[in-house]
Design an enzyme around this catalytic site. Structure first.
Site, PDB file in Angstrom:
ATOM      1  CD  GLU A  99      57.810  14.168  40.640  1.00  0.00           C
ATOM      2  OE1 GLU A  99      57.088  13.335  40.058  1.00  0.00           O
ATOM      3  OE2 GLU A  99      58.936  14.462  40.255  1.00  0.00           O
ATOM      4  NE  ARG A 111      60.083 -11.856  37.877  1.00  0.00           N
ATOM      5  CZ  ARG A 111      61.120 -12.679  37.914  1.00  0.00           C
ATOM      6  NH1 ARG A 111      61.713 -12.962  39.043  1.00  0.00           N
ATOM      7  NH2 ARG A 111      61.549 -13.225  36.807  1.00  0.00           N
ATOM      8  CG  HIS A 154      54.651  10.884  41.061  1.00  0.00           C
ATOM      9  ND1 HIS A 154      54.402  11.132  39.730  1.00  0.00           N
ATOM     10  CD2 HIS A 154      53.469  11.085  41.692  1.00  0.00           C
ATOM     11  CE1 HIS A 154      53.138  11.481  39.567  1.00  0.00           C
ATOM     12  NE2 HIS A 154      52.545  11.441  40.754  1.00  0.00           N
ATOM     13  NE  ARG A 167      51.375   7.642  38.151  1.00  0.00           N
ATOM     14  CZ  ARG A 167      51.589   8.536  37.183  1.00  0.00           C
ATOM     15  NH1 ARG A 167      52.786   9.040  36.992  1.00  0.00           N
ATOM     16  NH2 ARG A 167      50.605   8.912  36.389  1.00  0.00           N
ATOM     17  N   GLY A 182      65.353  11.347  36.797  1.00  0.00           N
ATOM     18  CA  GLY A 182      65.115   9.976  37.242  1.00  0.00           C
ATOM     19  C   GLY A 182      65.457   8.926  36.206  1.00  0.00           C
ATOM     20  NE  ARG A 185      51.359   4.183  36.913  1.00  0.00           N
ATOM     21  CZ  ARG A 185      51.122   4.925  35.837  1.00  0.00           C
ATOM     22  NH1 ARG A 185      52.104   5.240  35.023  1.00  0.00           N
ATOM     23  NH2 ARG A 185      49.908   5.331  35.533  1.00  0.00           N
ATOM     24  CG  HIS A 186      56.386   4.311  40.367  1.00  0.00           C
ATOM     25  ND1 HIS A 186      56.101   5.306  41.247  1.00  0.00           N
ATOM     26  CD2 HIS A 186      56.262   4.842  39.112  1.00  0.00           C
ATOM     27  CE1 HIS A 186      55.819   6.404  40.579  1.00  0.00           C
ATOM     28  NE2 HIS A 186      55.890   6.158  39.273  1.00  0.00           N
ATOM     29  CG  HIS A 202      59.069  14.793  32.471  1.00  0.00           C
ATOM     30  ND1 HIS A 202      59.066  14.002  31.356  1.00  0.00           N
ATOM     31  CD2 HIS A 202      58.194  14.214  33.336  1.00  0.00           C
ATOM     32  CE1 HIS A 202      58.216  13.006  31.531  1.00  0.00           C
ATOM     33  NE2 HIS A 202      57.683  13.099  32.728  1.00  0.00           N
ATOM     34  N   GLY A 203      62.535  14.081  31.402  1.00  0.00           N
ATOM     35  CA  GLY A 203      63.167  13.681  30.143  1.00  0.00           C
ATOM     36  C   GLY A 203      64.614  14.132  30.009  1.00  0.00           C
ATOM     37  CD  GLU A 263      60.041  19.405  38.350  1.00  0.00           C
ATOM     38  OE1 GLU A 263      59.707  19.133  39.526  1.00  0.00           O
ATOM     39  OE2 GLU A 263      60.311  18.537  37.497  1.00  0.00           O
ATOM     40  CG  ASN A 309      61.784  10.453  40.162  1.00  0.00           C
ATOM     41  OD1 ASN A 309      61.664   9.246  40.366  1.00  0.00           O
ATOM     42  ND2 ASN A 309      60.761  11.239  39.931  1.00  0.00           N
ATOM     43  CB  THR A 332      56.026   9.279  32.573  1.00  0.00           C
ATOM     44  OG1 THR A 332      56.676  10.158  33.496  1.00  0.00           O
ATOM     45  CG2 THR A 332      56.151   9.851  31.170  1.00  0.00           C
ATOM     46  CB  THR A 333      54.151  13.549  34.949  1.00  0.00           C
ATOM     47  OG1 THR A 333      54.302  12.771  36.136  1.00  0.00           O
ATOM     48  CG2 THR A 333      53.271  14.744  35.223  1.00  0.00           C
ATOM     49  CG  ASP A 353      59.056   8.009  40.962  1.00  0.00           C
ATOM     50  OD1 ASP A 353      59.235   8.095  42.187  1.00  0.00           O
ATOM     51  OD2 ASP A 353      58.394   8.832  40.305  1.00  0.00           O
ATOM     52  CG  HIS A 354      61.661   4.969  36.316  1.00  0.00           C
ATOM     53  ND1 HIS A 354      60.454   4.491  35.847  1.00  0.00           N
ATOM     54  CD2 HIS A 354      61.710   6.265  35.958  1.00  0.00           C
ATOM     55  CE1 HIS A 354      59.812   5.463  35.225  1.00  0.00           C
ATOM     56  NE2 HIS A 354      60.550   6.555  35.281  1.00  0.00           N
TER      57      HIS A 354
HETATM   58  N1  PXP Z   1      59.656  16.093  37.329  1.00  0.00           N
HETATM   59  C1  PXP Z   1      58.416  15.597  37.405  1.00  0.00           C
HETATM   60  C2  PXP Z   1      57.324  16.491  37.877  1.00  0.00           C
HETATM   61  C3  PXP Z   1      58.133  14.261  37.053  1.00  0.00           C
HETATM   62  O1  PXP Z   1      56.876  13.789  37.135  1.00  0.00           O
HETATM   63  C4  PXP Z   1      59.208  13.432  36.664  1.00  0.00           C
HETATM   64  C5  PXP Z   1      58.945  12.000  36.334  1.00  0.00           C
HETATM   65  O2  PXP Z   1      58.557  11.308  37.466  1.00  0.00           O
HETATM   66  C6  PXP Z   1      60.495  13.987  36.612  1.00  0.00           C
HETATM   67  C7  PXP Z   1      60.697  15.319  36.930  1.00  0.00           C
HETATM   68  C8  PXP Z   1      61.688  13.173  36.235  1.00  0.00           C
HETATM   69  O3  PXP Z   1      61.580  12.811  34.887  1.00  0.00           O
HETATM   70  P1  PXP Z   1      62.535  11.708  34.289  1.00  0.00           P
HETATM   71  O4  PXP Z   1      62.227  10.413  34.998  1.00  0.00           O
HETATM   72  O5  PXP Z   1      62.175  11.688  32.846  1.00  0.00           O
HETATM   73  O6  PXP Z   1      63.945  12.159  34.549  1.00  0.00           O
END
Ligand code: PXP
Length: 255
Positions: free
Chosen positions: A70, A18, A43, A45, A213, A49-50, A191-192, A151, A7, A100-101, A9-10
């Site tokens: 996503e 910036r 994702h 959104r 991510g 935002r990103h 996630h996480g 998921e 992922n 975050t989600t 996104d970050h």
């Molecule tokens: N799965 C979903 C559905 C998410 O929303 C996210 C965060 O965008 C992730 C996985 C990835 O999570 P992380 O960035 O904590 O690895």
């Protein structure tokens, strides 16, 4: 073998801090694929935002592996998905105020709406996944609506701090994976997850893809930081002439 979908996104979060052109999540996606990633996840959104619409469209063109979008289960996002046609859509709940989600989809309570959306996406040839908490009722509802994948939300497991809580959350994930497999629902997880807590999940059979991510982007900042500083030191001290590679001076005033 498990698959890793990255992922990005970050990377976009840093760019948007910036409102500059860099770092570009599209470039990160190319590097992720070069590094062996089995796919790219973004994702889009509602508040943008990103990830921006432009990112998604370019990613659709350049991703060679698999693109997983996503998105919230809204009309706006459905239109975008039908236009862009990612390989997979993962439906997630979305609240503007969250960092975050924060939880899984309420599949049971939104069956009619989710069924319609799922049908339209599947008819367009897009695989559909529901991001759900590791709860058997949510797995069952996802099966009834005929999602292709679930998921499993691993965030609560990742946040657990005591051995007892970690074991308990791991057990919930294991049960949800087993139940999904029994219903012939394909399973992803995410996630996480980070470089430590993922190990236990590798003991589970029945998960196909991990979606990761934040920990990868966070680590990349640190493992790449020294090199980035060295390259700037070379420019500041030696006009970019010392290193064989790296940035060179490209604009000379007065020429
Ligand atoms: N799965 C979903 C559905 C998410 O929303 C996210 C965060 O965008 C992730 C996985 C990835 O999570 P992380 O960035 O904590 O690895």
């Amino acid at each position: 073998m498990f698959k890793l979908l990255v992922n990005v996104d970050h990377v976009a979060t840093l760019r948007e801090a910036r409102k500059a052109g860099e770092p570009d999540p599209v470039a990160a996606a190319v590097l992720a694929e070069l590094g062996g990633a089995d796919g790219i996840i973004v994702h889009l959104r509602e508040d943008r935002r990103h990830i921006q619409d432009r990112d998604l469209r370019i990613l659709r063109e350049i991703v060679r592996t698999k693109l997983n979008l996503e998105m919230a289960a809204t009309q706006e996002m459905l239109q975008i998905a039908l236009e862009v046609k990612p390989d997979m859509v993962t439906l997630v709940p979305e609240r503007r105020e969250e960092l975050t989600t924060e939880g899984g989809l309420e599949v049971q309570l939104n069956q009619d709406h989710l069924r319609k959306l799922t049908q339209m996406l599947k008819e367009a040839g897009i695989l559909v996944s529901f991001f759900i908490d590791p709860e058997l009722d949510q797995v069952k509802a996802s099966h009834i609506i005929e999602a292709d994948f679930v998921e499993i939300h691993t965030g609560t497991y990742a946040d657990a701090t005591t051995p007892a809580r970690i074991r308990e959350e791991f057990g919930r994930i294991a049960d949800a994976v087993k139940f999904s497999n029994r219903l012939k629902l394909r399973v992803n997880a995410g996630h996480g997850l980070n470089y430590h807590n993922i190990f236990s999940l590798l003991d589970l059979t029945g998960i196909e893809e991990f979606s990761i991510g934040h920990s990868i982007v966070a680590r990349s900042v640190l493992v790449g930081f020294e090199r980035a500083v060295r390259e700037m030191v070379n420019i500041v001290r030696f006009g970019g002439n010392k290193a064989d590679t790296g940035p060179k001076r490209w604009l000379k005033l007065g020429e």
